[in-house]
Every structure is written in structure tokens, then in C-alpha cells.
Design an enzyme around this catalytic site. Sequence first.
Site, PDB file in Angstrom:
ATOM      1  N   SER A 116      18.434 -24.514  35.517  1.00 45.89           N
ATOM      2  CA  SER A 116      19.346 -25.587  35.154  1.00 45.89           C
ATOM      3  C   SER A 116      19.243 -26.400  34.009  1.00 45.89           C
ATOM      4  CB  SER A 116      19.580 -26.500  36.495  1.00 45.89           C
ATOM      5  OG  SER A 116      18.338 -26.120  37.270  1.00 45.89           O
ATOM      6  N   HIS A 136      24.742 -20.461  34.286  1.00 46.75           N
ATOM      7  CA  HIS A 136      24.256 -21.510  35.154  1.00 46.75           C
ATOM      8  C   HIS A 136      25.531 -21.806  36.126  1.00 46.75           C
ATOM      9  CE1 HIS A 136      23.783 -25.881  35.608  1.00 46.75           C
ATOM     10  NE2 HIS A 136      22.829 -25.427  36.285  1.00 46.75           N
ATOM     11  N   GLU A 148      28.579 -22.021  33.525  1.00 46.52           N
ATOM     12  CA  GLU A 148      28.482 -22.264  32.018  1.00 46.52           C
ATOM     13  C   GLU A 148      27.605 -20.943  31.564  1.00 46.52           C
ATOM     14  OE1 GLU A 148      27.757 -27.158  31.730  1.00 46.52           O
ATOM     15  OE2 GLU A 148      26.294 -25.946  32.782  1.00 46.52           O
ATOM     16  N   ASN A 187      25.706 -31.307  33.426  1.00 43.03           N
ATOM     17  CA  ASN A 187      24.973 -32.347  33.860  1.00 43.03           C
ATOM     18  C   ASN A 187      24.821 -33.493  33.044  1.00 43.03           C
ATOM     19  OD1 ASN A 187      24.322 -31.216  36.343  1.00 43.03           O
ATOM     20  ND2 ASN A 187      22.669 -29.796  35.321  1.00 43.03           N
TER      21      ASN A 187
HETATM   22  N1  LIG Z   1      19.176 -25.750  43.736  1.00 41.25           N
HETATM   23  C1  LIG Z   1      20.317 -25.991  42.623  1.00 41.25           C
HETATM   24  O1  LIG Z   1      21.081 -26.796  43.284  1.00 41.25           O
HETATM   25  C2  LIG Z   1      20.285 -25.453  41.501  1.00 41.25           C
HETATM   26  C3  LIG Z   1      21.454 -25.523  40.857  1.00 41.25           C
HETATM   27  C4  LIG Z   1      22.018 -24.660  39.612  1.00 41.25           C
HETATM   28  C5  LIG Z   1      20.671 -24.192  39.041  1.00 41.25           C
HETATM   29  N2  LIG Z   1      19.590 -24.052  39.768  1.00 41.25           N
HETATM   30  C6  LIG Z   1      18.551 -22.960  39.319  1.00 41.25           C
HETATM   31  O2  LIG Z   1      18.339 -21.838  39.817  1.00 41.25           O
HETATM   32  C7  LIG Z   1      16.965 -21.560  39.960  1.00 41.25           C
HETATM   33  C8  LIG Z   1      16.855 -21.105  41.407  1.00 41.25           C
HETATM   34  O3  LIG Z   1      16.833 -22.274  41.853  1.00 41.25           O
HETATM   35  P1  LIG Z   1      16.729 -22.338  43.565  1.00 41.25           P
HETATM   36  O4  LIG Z   1      17.109 -23.772  44.087  1.00 41.25           O
HETATM   37  O5  LIG Z   1      17.494 -21.364  43.969  1.00 41.25           O
HETATM   38  O6  LIG Z   1      15.282 -22.232  43.947  1.00 41.25           O
HETATM   39  P2  LIG Z   1      14.358 -21.984  45.045  1.00 41.25           P
HETATM   40  O7  LIG Z   1      13.063 -22.425  45.122  1.00 41.25           O
HETATM   41  O8  LIG Z   1      15.291 -22.519  46.326  1.00 41.25           O
HETATM   42  O9  LIG Z   1      14.387 -20.368  45.512  1.00 41.25           O
HETATM   43  C9  LIG Z   1      13.805 -19.674  44.687  1.00 41.25           C
HETATM   44  C10 LIG Z   1      13.221 -18.196  45.258  1.00 41.25           C
HETATM   45  O10 LIG Z   1      12.673 -17.379  44.557  1.00 41.25           O
HETATM   46  C11 LIG Z   1      11.678 -16.755  45.157  1.00 41.25           C
HETATM   47  N3  LIG Z   1      10.647 -16.478  44.199  1.00 41.25           N
HETATM   48  C12 LIG Z   1       9.651 -16.943  43.873  1.00 41.25           C
HETATM   49  N4  LIG Z   1       9.048 -16.314  42.755  1.00 41.25           N
HETATM   50  C13 LIG Z   1       9.589 -15.120  42.797  1.00 41.25           C
HETATM   51  C14 LIG Z   1       9.221 -13.943  42.122  1.00 41.25           C
HETATM   52  N5  LIG Z   1       8.344 -13.702  41.042  1.00 41.25           N
HETATM   53  N6  LIG Z   1      10.278 -12.724  42.034  1.00 41.25           N
HETATM   54  C15 LIG Z   1      11.119 -13.011  42.956  1.00 41.25           C
HETATM   55  N7  LIG Z   1      11.591 -13.946  43.804  1.00 41.25           N
HETATM   56  C16 LIG Z   1      10.629 -15.094  43.402  1.00 41.25           C
HETATM   57  C17 LIG Z   1      11.122 -17.998  46.149  1.00 41.25           C
HETATM   58  O11 LIG Z   1      10.491 -17.059  47.290  1.00 41.25           O
HETATM   59  C18 LIG Z   1      12.505 -18.453  46.542  1.00 41.25           C
HETATM   60  O12 LIG Z   1      12.917 -17.879  47.659  1.00 41.25           O
HETATM   61  C19 LIG Z   1      16.306 -22.480  39.307  1.00 41.25           C
HETATM   62  O13 LIG Z   1      16.123 -21.908  37.779  1.00 41.25           O
HETATM   63  C20 LIG Z   1      17.122 -23.870  39.318  1.00 41.25           C
HETATM   64  O14 LIG Z   1      16.858 -24.685  38.147  1.00 41.25           O
HETATM   65  C21 LIG Z   1      19.340 -24.431  40.684  1.00 41.25           C
END
Ligand SMILES: NC(=O)c1ccc[n+]([C@@H]2O[C@H](COP(=O)([O-])OP(=O)(O)OC[C@H]3O[C@@H](n4cnc5c(N)ncnc54)[C@H](O)[C@@H]3O)[C@@H](O)[C@H]2O)c1
Length: 309
Positions: A116, A136, A148, A187
Site C-alpha cells: 500500500s 494495489h 491501482e 490514499n
Molecule cells: N490490510 C489492508 O487493508 C491493505 C489494503 C491494501 C494493501 N495492503 C497491503 O497488502 C499487503 C498484505 O497486507 P495484509 O493486511 O493482508 O497483511 P497481513 O499481515 O494481514 O497478512 C500477511 C500474511 O502473510 C503471511 N506471511 C508472512 N510472511 C510470509 C512469507 N514469507 N511467505 C508467505 N506468507 C507470509 C502471514 O502469515 C500473514 O498471513 C501489505 O503489503 C499491505 O500493505 C493492505
Amino acid sequence: MKVAVIGSGVMGPGIAQVFMTGGHEVALQDISEKALGEGAESIRKSIALMHEKGILENGEEKYMPLLSVTTSLGQAVEGSRLVVEAVPERPDIKQALFSELDRLCPEDAVIVSNTSSLPLPEIFPDFRPGKFFVCHFFNPPPIIPLVELVISGRTDKGAVDWLKGELVRCGKKPIVVKGFVLGFLVNRLQTAMAREALHLINRGIVGPEDVDTAVTAAIGFKSAWQGMFDTMDYIGLDTVAMAYGVIFPDLCNDTGVPPEVTEKVREGHLGVKSGRGFFNYEGGRAAEVMEKRQALLLDQLKLWKKHMT
Ligand SMILES: NC(=O)c1ccc[n+]([C@@H]2O[C@H](COP(=O)([O-])OP(=O)(O)OC[C@H]3O[C@@H](n4cnc5c(N)ncnc54)[C@H](O)[C@@H]3O)[C@@H](O)[C@H]2O)c1
């Protein structure tokens, strides 16, 4: 096509669902078995609800067989034309994963990150220049249409056009952002509005409830159907020029995070997840508001798909 989605946290399962309901085979990978189990269950429930609401023509029997879950990265990416990275927003974790992906993925695989905020192709310039960029999604990915695609001057145009076409076929509305600006597009727009809202709260002119009423009953009420630039056209650009000339110099341009937010963080009032933020979610209200939000967004999606696609 086979798609690999890496990371089964908040975002990964929803992204997997987008490609599954677009008819693709998806391998969802995570280092945690528990995250994979919960991810698969959330996909099943979400598909069932979208089918029940009439947004998806078919139900889980059609789509769930397209999903496989695994803790093996090699197994997930094997034969995948597209790899979507959705692991935590930490450059060290992402870097370790990219080294592995570089070893395991075929040359022509398109690898995208759901980051993000991180300008990843700038942080890791040697990782697959051309076929690696940002894709994104917005939370929840199966509901929010926009995606995006953030690219750099080195990105392969063919790869971007290809992914854009695939996303459209999966029912998404992708836009291409040409260059890394912090916050990408959405954002940045939201942050600009939030800064002004916090500034007005700080001056005591309005409260959080008033701002939220203004957003839901005026700005947001219209903005699913009309954008910023067609709104300016509807108003008349002479009026717009006059209003902006008067209002722009008076808008907040502070660069620090305001105390209205930092004090709440210090007190542990983090919002829905802690039971209190600007509003109170104690006594089961958190689950109630989140459920209502999902139902309303699905109704909105149904109407939006009818008129805007
Ligand atoms: N949460 C949101 O609303 C949102 C929105 C848009 C973008 N993002 C982006 O999306 C990405 C993921 O965010 P999220 O909120 O889903 O994170 P999260 O922490 O909820 O989930 C991440 C997952 O990745 C797993 N993980 C950790 N290391 C790993 C590895 N080496 N290999 C495989 N799996 C692994 C974890 O066990 C976890 O289940 C981030 O880059 C975040 O910035 C998040």
C-alpha cells in the site's frame, strides 16, 4: 491461467477470490497453516454471500474447486503466469520473498505486489525489472472495483496491458499510475481530505459525527456515480475557479499527524479493532457495524455493476 497469491492475511484471500470468480485456478500460499485455513473459509463465506445477493451467478460449488492452499512457495508458483505478493508491509520480509520468487518463477511470469505504500521496484531495482510492479487492491478486494497498477519507466508495457485486461475480465476497474508517488492515487486523495477534516475538528468548528454526516450524506452519496472532474464540469468551471481561489489559501497544509489521532493511539483507542476510536464499538457493536458495512457495500456493488460497467 494459474495465479499464485502469496500471503493469506487480510488481503490475500480476497485477491484470490477475485481471480477465482474470474475463472482462474488460484494457489494461495502462506507460511501459516492457520492463516490458510481461515483464508479459505473466508473465501467460501464471501462467495456464498455474493451468490445469495445475486452478484455472482454461481456459488461455492463452482468456484471453490479452483482454489488450492499450500505452505510450499515452489508448489504455489509452479506453472503460475501471475504471482501476487500480499505478505506484511515489511521490506525485509518482501525482500526475502522476492529472492525466492526470482529463483522459482519462470522468466515470463508477471510478479506484482499489493503493497500500500512501498515503492518496491525502486527499493529492489534488480528484481525482474520490466515484469515486476505494484497491483494495489482495496479492502475488501472482492467488493471494491478499483485496482491501482503503479508502474515505472522500466515496466514492460505489454505486461501491464495484459494484467489490466485480465483484471477487467475479473470484473475490476484498473487504472495505471505512471510513477511512484507516496500513497499512489487513492490514499493521497483520502489523506488530503482527512487532513482538512482533522483540522476543522481541532478548531472545534465541527465534530467527527458532523464530518461523517457530510461525507455520507453529500460527498460520498454522489461520488460513487460522479467523479471529481465531471463534478467540476457540472458546477461550471467559472464558479469552480472562483471558489477554489478563495478556499485554497485557507486550507490546512500542516505536515504533522494531528493530536486528535496521536493521542487516541497513545491511549490504545485504535478503532473497531480495540473497541474504541473516534466512536465506541464496545458490547458487540464492532461485529454489528462490520457486518452492516459488508452488506451495504454488496448492495452498492450490485447497483454499481448495473450502471457503471
Ligand atoms: N490490510 C489492508 O487493508 C491493505 C489494503 C491494501 C494493501 N495492503 C497491503 O497488502 C499487503 C498484505 O497486507 P495484509 O493486511 O493482508 O497483511 P497481513 O499481515 O494481514 O497478512 C500477511 C500474511 O502473510 C503471511 N506471511 C508472512 N510472511 C510470509 C512469507 N514469507 N511467505 C508467505 N506468507 C507470509 C502471514 O502469515 C500473514 O498471513 C501489505 O503489503 C499491505 O500493505 C493492505
